[in-house]
Design an enzyme around this catalytic site. Structure first.
Site, PDB file in Angstrom:
ATOM      1  N   ASN A 198       0.918  -1.346  -0.040  1.00 38.71           N
ATOM      2  CA  ASN A 198       0.075   0.001  -0.164  1.00 38.71           C
ATOM      3  C   ASN A 198       0.734   1.062  -0.083  1.00 38.71           C
ATOM      4  OD1 ASN A 198      -1.699   1.924   0.319  1.00 38.71           O
ATOM      5  ND2 ASN A 198      -2.497   1.467   2.427  1.00 38.71           N
ATOM      6  N   TRP A 199       1.041   2.057  -1.098  1.00 41.56           N
ATOM      7  CA  TRP A 199       1.924   2.858  -1.327  1.00 41.56           C
ATOM      8  C   TRP A 199       1.248   4.190  -0.668  1.00 41.56           C
ATOM      9  CZ3 TRP A 199       3.770   2.858  -6.951  1.00 41.56           C
ATOM     10  CH2 TRP A 199       4.256   1.754  -7.256  1.00 41.56           C
ATOM     11  N   LYS A 200       0.178   4.224  -0.492  1.00 43.08           N
ATOM     12  CA  LYS A 200      -0.545   5.537   0.330  1.00 43.08           C
ATOM     13  C   LYS A 200      -0.307   6.743  -0.645  1.00 43.08           C
ATOM     14  CE  LYS A 200      -0.126   3.141   4.746  1.00 43.08           C
ATOM     15  NZ  LYS A 200      -0.103   3.182   6.113  1.00 43.08           N
ATOM     16  N   HIS A 229      -9.447   1.211   5.582  1.00 43.09           N
ATOM     17  CA  HIS A 229      -8.403   1.562   6.234  1.00 43.09           C
ATOM     18  C   HIS A 229      -8.363   2.298   7.390  1.00 43.09           C
ATOM     19  CE1 HIS A 229      -4.067   2.696   6.546  1.00 43.09           C
ATOM     20  NE2 HIS A 229      -3.629   1.466   6.097  1.00 43.09           N
ATOM     21  N   GLU A 281      -6.671   4.693   8.322  1.00 49.81           N
ATOM     22  CA  GLU A 281      -6.207   6.500   7.807  1.00 49.81           C
ATOM     23  C   GLU A 281      -7.488   6.872   7.418  1.00 49.81           C
ATOM     24  OE1 GLU A 281      -2.885   5.513   5.568  1.00 49.81           O
ATOM     25  OE2 GLU A 281      -1.670   5.160   7.487  1.00 49.81           O
ATOM     26  N   GLU A 321      -4.948  -4.730  10.857  1.00 42.54           N
ATOM     27  CA  GLU A 321      -4.188  -3.809  11.181  1.00 42.54           C
ATOM     28  C   GLU A 321      -4.327  -2.910  12.304  1.00 42.54           C
ATOM     29  OE1 GLU A 321      -2.100  -2.606   7.026  1.00 42.54           O
ATOM     30  OE2 GLU A 321      -3.771  -1.164   7.603  1.00 42.54           O
ATOM     31  N   GLY A 373       3.027   2.453  10.659  1.00 44.31           N
ATOM     32  CA  GLY A 373       3.963   3.605  10.450  1.00 44.31           C
ATOM     33  C   GLY A 373       4.687   3.843  11.791  1.00 44.31           C
ATOM     34  N   SER A 378       3.836  -2.006  10.363  1.00 42.05           N
ATOM     35  CA  SER A 378       5.484  -2.024  10.364  1.00 42.05           C
ATOM     36  C   SER A 378       6.038  -3.345  10.134  1.00 42.05           C
ATOM     37  CB  SER A 378       5.911  -1.694  11.825  1.00 42.05           C
ATOM     38  OG  SER A 378       5.262  -0.121  12.157  1.00 42.05           O
ATOM     39  N   GLY A 393       2.894  -0.973   4.145  1.00 43.17           N
ATOM     40  CA  GLY A 393       3.117   0.554   3.904  1.00 43.17           C
ATOM     41  C   GLY A 393       4.394   0.880   3.714  1.00 43.17           C
ATOM     42  N   GLY A 394       5.183   1.506   4.445  1.00 43.21           N
ATOM     43  CA  GLY A 394       6.413   2.198   4.441  1.00 43.21           C
ATOM     44  C   GLY A 394       7.387   1.086   3.524  1.00 43.21           C
TER      45      GLY A 394
HETATM   46  P1  13P Z   1       3.451   0.459   7.702  1.00 52.34           P
HETATM   47  O1  13P Z   1       3.813  -0.834   6.921  1.00 52.34           O
HETATM   48  O2  13P Z   1       4.348   1.554   7.029  1.00 52.34           O
HETATM   49  O3  13P Z   1       3.262   0.680   9.107  1.00 52.34           O
HETATM   50  O4  13P Z   1       1.769   0.840   7.223  1.00 52.34           O
HETATM   51  C1  13P Z   1       1.050  -0.180   7.194  1.00 52.34           C
HETATM   52  C2  13P Z   1      -0.505  -0.045   6.540  1.00 52.34           C
HETATM   53  O5  13P Z   1      -1.278   0.897   6.875  1.00 52.34           O
HETATM   54  C3  13P Z   1      -0.633  -0.879   5.267  1.00 52.34           C
HETATM   55  O6  13P Z   1      -1.983  -0.394   4.740  1.00 52.34           O
END
Ligand code: 13P
Length: 255
Positions: A12-14, A95, A97, A167, A173, A212, A233-234
């Site tokens: 997930n590149w956000k 999600h 966020e 999650e 993050g 993470s 994510g990251g």
């Molecule tokens: P991180 O891997 O950056 O913690 O993000 C997880 C995430 O929200 C994937 O959707």
């Protein structure tokens, strides 16, 4: 009972990337073989990414979708029909966020889930508790409320063509990962919840962990019996890290 589920890793590149950065990242991923992988670039880059993925087994995922319908006067929205048109296979809904910053409710998440399935796109429905909820001992209450909202609106059969991602909000993050055992406990709880409706659907349901996930903790998470992959994510923005996570998923299949 044997586990028939093969691992899936979704990046997930956000709200990150650019035409130039995406091209080099996708190029580095093209070597991936024999493992189920998808990437979710920002919506505006989906069509270009699709072209870059031609000939690869990597699938395309969307980070968001319109809830209202498949077309119409909804300025700024992108429908599931449009996502399907550009070759999207998975769609992330719920999600944290989006729940947190855009006020998305359980009911809205269920509507988005339905819009995706209407177009043959597999929803990836995210659930997870905040730190305060975990400390208050409400993990099971929160994740079951979030998943039951989808089951009640869409029916249990809908989960036969969907993915669930656990999650924990406090692990996203932050560099804090749930321990494999803590994550496993929630995954098992979610599978049992689905199993109370339909055992077969529960047994075949992929439940991904997100929060993470890195190259150095992926293998221990994937070793857990109810963790079927990761929503990353990251680390999905760094080719070597994401490749290492995908290889860990592949190794867990063999191992
Ligand atoms: P991180 O891997 O950056 O913690 O993000 C997880 C995430 O929200 C994937 O959707």
């Amino acid at each position: 009972m044997t586990n028939q589920r093969s691992p899936l890793v979704i990046g997930n590149w956000k709200m990150q990337g650019s035409l130039a950065l995406n091209a080099s990242l996708v190029h580095a991923l093209l070597a991936l073989k024999n493992v189920s992988v998808a990437i979710a670039p920002p919506l505006v880059y989906l069509a270009t990414t699709r072209q870059q993925l031609v000939g690869s087994a990597i699938k395309l995922a969307a980070q968001n979708v319109a809830a209202e319908g498949q077309q119409g006067a909804y300025t700024g929205e992108v429908s599931a029909r449009m996502l399907a048109d550009v070759g999207v296979h998975y769609g992330i809904v719920g999600h944290s966020e989006r729940r947190q910053y855009y006020g998305e409710t359980d009911a809205l998440v269920a509507k988005k889930f339905i819009r995706l399935q209407e177009q043959g796109i597999q929803p990836v429905v995210c659930v997870g508790e905040s730190l305060a909820e975990r400390e208050a001992g409400q993990v099971e209450q929160v994740v079951s409320r979030q998943l039951l909202a989808v089951i009640e609106q869409c029916g249990i059969q809908a989960l036969a063509n969907a993915v669930v991602a656990y999650e924990p909000v406090w692990a996203i993050g932050t560099g804090k990962t749930a321990t494999p055992e803590d994550a496993q406990a929630v995954h098992r709880f979610l599978r049992q919840l689905v199993g109370s409706y339909d055992k077969n659907i529960a047994e075949n349901l992929s439940i991904l962990y997100g929060g993470s996930v890195k190259a150095d903790n992926a293998a221990s998470l994937f070793a857990m019996p109810d963790i079927d992959g990761a929503l990353v994510g990251g680390a999905s923005l760094v080719a070597t890290d994401f490749l290492a996570i995908c290889h860990a998923a592949k190794a867990s299949l063999v191992g």
